[in-house]
Design a protein around this motif. Structure first.
Motif, PDB file in Angstrom:
ATOM      1  N   ILE A 203       0.832  -1.194   0.000  1.00 40.32           N
ATOM      2  CA  ILE A 203       0.000   0.000   0.000  1.00 40.32           C
ATOM      3  C   ILE A 203       0.875   1.257   0.000  1.00 40.32           C
ATOM      4  N   LYS A 204       0.518   2.182  -0.845  1.00 39.68           N
ATOM      5  CA  LYS A 204       1.275   3.430  -0.937  1.00 39.68           C
ATOM      6  C   LYS A 204       1.045   4.290   0.304  1.00 39.68           C
ATOM      7  N   GLU A 205       2.106   4.945   0.764  1.00 41.33           N
ATOM      8  CA  GLU A 205       1.987   5.837   1.917  1.00 41.33           C
ATOM      9  C   GLU A 205       1.379   7.176   1.519  1.00 41.33           C
ATOM     10  N   LYS A 206       1.513   7.564   0.245  1.00 40.17           N
ATOM     11  CA  LYS A 206       0.957   8.823  -0.242  1.00 40.17           C
ATOM     12  C   LYS A 206       0.068   8.541  -1.438  1.00 40.17           C
ATOM     13  N   VAL A 207      -1.037   9.279  -1.526  1.00 43.11           N
ATOM     14  CA  VAL A 207      -1.963   9.102  -2.647  1.00 43.11           C
ATOM     15  C   VAL A 207      -2.271  10.470  -3.250  1.00 43.11           C
ATOM     16  N   LEU A 208      -2.714  10.464  -4.481  1.00 45.98           N
ATOM     17  CA  LEU A 208      -3.101  11.706  -5.140  1.00 45.98           C
ATOM     18  C   LEU A 208      -4.371  12.261  -4.514  1.00 45.98           C
ATOM     19  N   LEU A 209      -4.440  13.573  -4.391  1.00 44.67           N
ATOM     20  CA  LEU A 209      -5.614  14.207  -3.792  1.00 44.67           C
ATOM     21  C   LEU A 209      -6.884  13.860  -4.571  1.00 44.67           C
ATOM     22  N   LYS A 210      -6.775  13.832  -5.894  1.00 42.97           N
ATOM     23  CA  LYS A 210      -7.979  13.539  -6.688  1.00 42.97           C
ATOM     24  C   LYS A 210      -8.492  12.123  -6.419  1.00 42.97           C
ATOM     25  N   ASP A 211      -7.563  11.175  -6.156  1.00 43.07           N
ATOM     26  CA  ASP A 211      -7.990   9.818  -5.824  1.00 43.07           C
ATOM     27  C   ASP A 211      -8.609   9.768  -4.430  1.00 43.07           C
ATOM     28  N   ALA A 212      -8.037  10.524  -3.489  1.00 42.78           N
ATOM     29  CA  ALA A 212      -8.598  10.579  -2.141  1.00 42.78           C
ATOM     30  C   ALA A 212     -10.009  11.151  -2.173  1.00 42.78           C
ATOM     31  N   VAL A 213     -10.214  12.194  -2.962  1.00 38.74           N
ATOM     32  CA  VAL A 213     -11.539  12.805  -3.069  1.00 38.74           C
ATOM     33  C   VAL A 213     -12.542  11.801  -3.648  1.00 38.74           C
ATOM     34  N   THR A 214     -12.117  11.058  -4.664  1.00 38.84           N
ATOM     35  CA  THR A 214     -12.994  10.029  -5.239  1.00 38.84           C
ATOM     36  C   THR A 214     -13.371   8.986  -4.195  1.00 38.84           C
ATOM     37  N   GLN A 215     -12.379   8.557  -3.416  1.00 42.78           N
ATOM     38  CA  GLN A 215     -12.639   7.538  -2.394  1.00 42.78           C
ATOM     39  C   GLN A 215     -13.566   8.072  -1.303  1.00 42.78           C
ATOM     40  N   TRP A 216     -13.360   9.304  -0.850  1.00 43.31           N
ATOM     41  CA  TRP A 216     -14.243   9.895   0.171  1.00 43.31           C
ATOM     42  C   TRP A 216     -15.684   9.938  -0.335  1.00 43.31           C
ATOM     43  N   GLY A 217     -15.828  10.326  -1.606  1.00 46.92           N
ATOM     44  CA  GLY A 217     -17.177  10.379  -2.172  1.00 46.92           C
ATOM     45  C   GLY A 217     -17.829   9.011  -2.207  1.00 46.92           C
ATOM     46  N   ILE A 243      -6.648   1.145  -2.997  1.00 46.24           N
ATOM     47  CA  ILE A 243      -6.014  -0.090  -2.536  1.00 46.24           C
ATOM     48  C   ILE A 243      -6.095  -1.208  -3.581  1.00 46.24           C
ATOM     49  N   GLU A 244      -7.272  -1.356  -4.185  1.00 49.75           N
ATOM     50  CA  GLU A 244      -7.486  -2.471  -5.118  1.00 49.75           C
ATOM     51  C   GLU A 244      -6.475  -2.520  -6.262  1.00 49.75           C
ATOM     52  N   PRO A 245      -6.136  -1.392  -6.910  1.00 48.50           N
ATOM     53  CA  PRO A 245      -5.206  -1.486  -8.050  1.00 48.50           C
ATOM     54  C   PRO A 245      -3.871  -2.130  -7.689  1.00 48.50           C
ATOM     55  N   THR A 246      -3.434  -1.980  -6.442  1.00 53.31           N
ATOM     56  CA  THR A 246      -2.168  -2.578  -6.020  1.00 53.31           C
ATOM     57  C   THR A 246      -2.347  -4.014  -5.552  1.00 53.31           C
ATOM     58  N   ARG A 247      -3.332  -4.241  -4.693  1.00 55.77           N
ATOM     59  CA  ARG A 247      -3.520  -5.579  -4.134  1.00 55.77           C
ATOM     60  C   ARG A 247      -4.013  -6.587  -5.160  1.00 55.77           C
ATOM     61  N   ALA A 248      -4.717  -6.117  -6.179  1.00 51.28           N
ATOM     62  CA  ALA A 248      -5.245  -7.032  -7.195  1.00 51.28           C
ATOM     63  C   ALA A 248      -4.134  -7.777  -7.910  1.00 51.28           C
ATOM     64  N   ILE A 249      -2.939  -7.207  -7.919  1.00 56.31           N
ATOM     65  CA  ILE A 249      -1.794  -7.847  -8.576  1.00 56.31           C
ATOM     66  C   ILE A 249      -1.494  -9.204  -7.941  1.00 56.31           C
ATOM     67  N   LEU A 250      -1.765  -9.327  -6.625  1.00 55.59           N
ATOM     68  CA  LEU A 250      -1.450 -10.553  -5.894  1.00 55.59           C
ATOM     69  C   LEU A 250      -2.494 -11.653  -6.078  1.00 55.59           C
TER      70      LEU A 250
END
Length: 321
Positions: A203-217, A243-250
């Protein structure tokens, strides 16, 4: 902890408890959302004995993977912790039988179910001196022992039942959310190894603000949908861009499974906890069953063994059986 007086005349001699598996994150709510299911889950049989202390008699269904050492097993360690908090560790002895009905490392809250079953059992054995809310911190400590991170997104729904929101940890603030009556989960556990610790490290320690806003919504939309039993809103809100884009790799065949679930009419599809279990959220048992069956058939064609579970949301949590 407030003074809790235990009437030893009313302490039971034995109790048997079932605690449910859980789907943590609920796709878009990493570490803050989760829900309980009817099956699978774990059982604890607990017996009062004369010699003070906490011991494990036996463990079934774990393929020899869990420790019998009472200080290292999360079930017994948390029971000891509770007895010490009550100040009665020298006054009572218990022995534990743990029966695993769910795979370890499945992403279905295996350690949580066991810990919750053990703590619910000792509390019941003692005459229920603690509320579920008072048991919660001990459950969280069990998660810390099991995976090094004291999160509550599995133990909260396992203990409280239903769908839970972890609003915060300092102090721990757990909120029960409404459960639409037709909400079902089609869960498939592919027998591949995805250790929780490894999954968290991706899991990334930092995320893009636009992605965070999408997730909050999405999280806000999901909660609004639960309150209104608005299945369309629930479906279009349950999307994870963090989270899914990274974990889905596994998880082998993840996006193929997702497409199949949506083709069968699932509201959404994603990873249960840290995986590898996946979940199709559906309106109605039939759609959940069809989605899970088609996913399992696909995995079989790919030479991947799997287990399937179809369940409504379990609103009760642990129970004495």
């Amino acid at each position: 902890m407030e003074d809790k007086r235990i009437d030893f005349q009313n302490v039971k001699n034995e109790v048997r408890v079932f605690a449910p598996a859980t789907v943590a994150n609920m796709i878009c709510g990493f570490d803050i959302l989760g829900f309980a299911v009817d099956f699978p889950g774990d059982e604890v049989k607990m017996y009062r004995v004369e010699e003070p202390g906490v011991r494990i008699r036996s463990i079934e269904g774990d393929e020899g993977r869990l420790p019998l050492d009472a200080d290292r097993n999360t079930v017994s360690a948390c029971v000891k912790m509770l007895l010490e908090a009550l100040g009665i560790q020298e006054q009572i002895g218990v022995e534990i039988e743990l029966i695993k009905h769910m795979p370890i490392g499945s992403g279905l809250g295996s350690s949580s179910a066991s810990t919750v079953a053990g703590l619910f059992a000792i509390n019941n054995l003692l005459g229920d001196p603690l509320t579920k809310e008072e048991l919660m911190p001990f459950c969280v400590e069990g998660e810390r022992l099991a995976c090094g991170h004291g999160h509550a997104d599995n133990v909260a729904p396992a203990l409280m039942g239903g769908i839970t929101l972890i609003r915060g940890y300092n102090p721990l603030d757990v909120i029960k959310l409404p459960v639409p009556t037709e909400l079902y989960a089609g869960i498939v556990f592919p027998k591949v190894d995805v250790p929780t610790r490894d999954a968290r490290q991706l899991i990334k320690e930092k995320v893009l603000l636009k992605d965070a806003v999408t997730q909050w919504g999405n999280i806000a939309g999901l909660i609004a949908g639960l309150y209104d039993s608005d299945y369309d809103l629930i479906g279009r809100s349950m999307h994870d861009v963090l989270i899914e884009p990274t974990r889905a790799i596994l998880i082998p065949e993840f996006y193929e499974m997702k497409q199949l679930a949506l083709e069968e009419g699932a509201l959404s599809f994603g990873i249960s906890g840290s995986g590898p279990s996946v979940v199709a959220i559906a309106r109605g048992k039939d759609i959940a069953e069809k989605a899970a069956t088609r996913i399992q058939q696909h995995l079989t064609a790919c030479d991947i063994e799997s287990f399937k579970y179809v369940s409504a949301v379990n609103v009760d949590g642990p129970k004495v059986i």
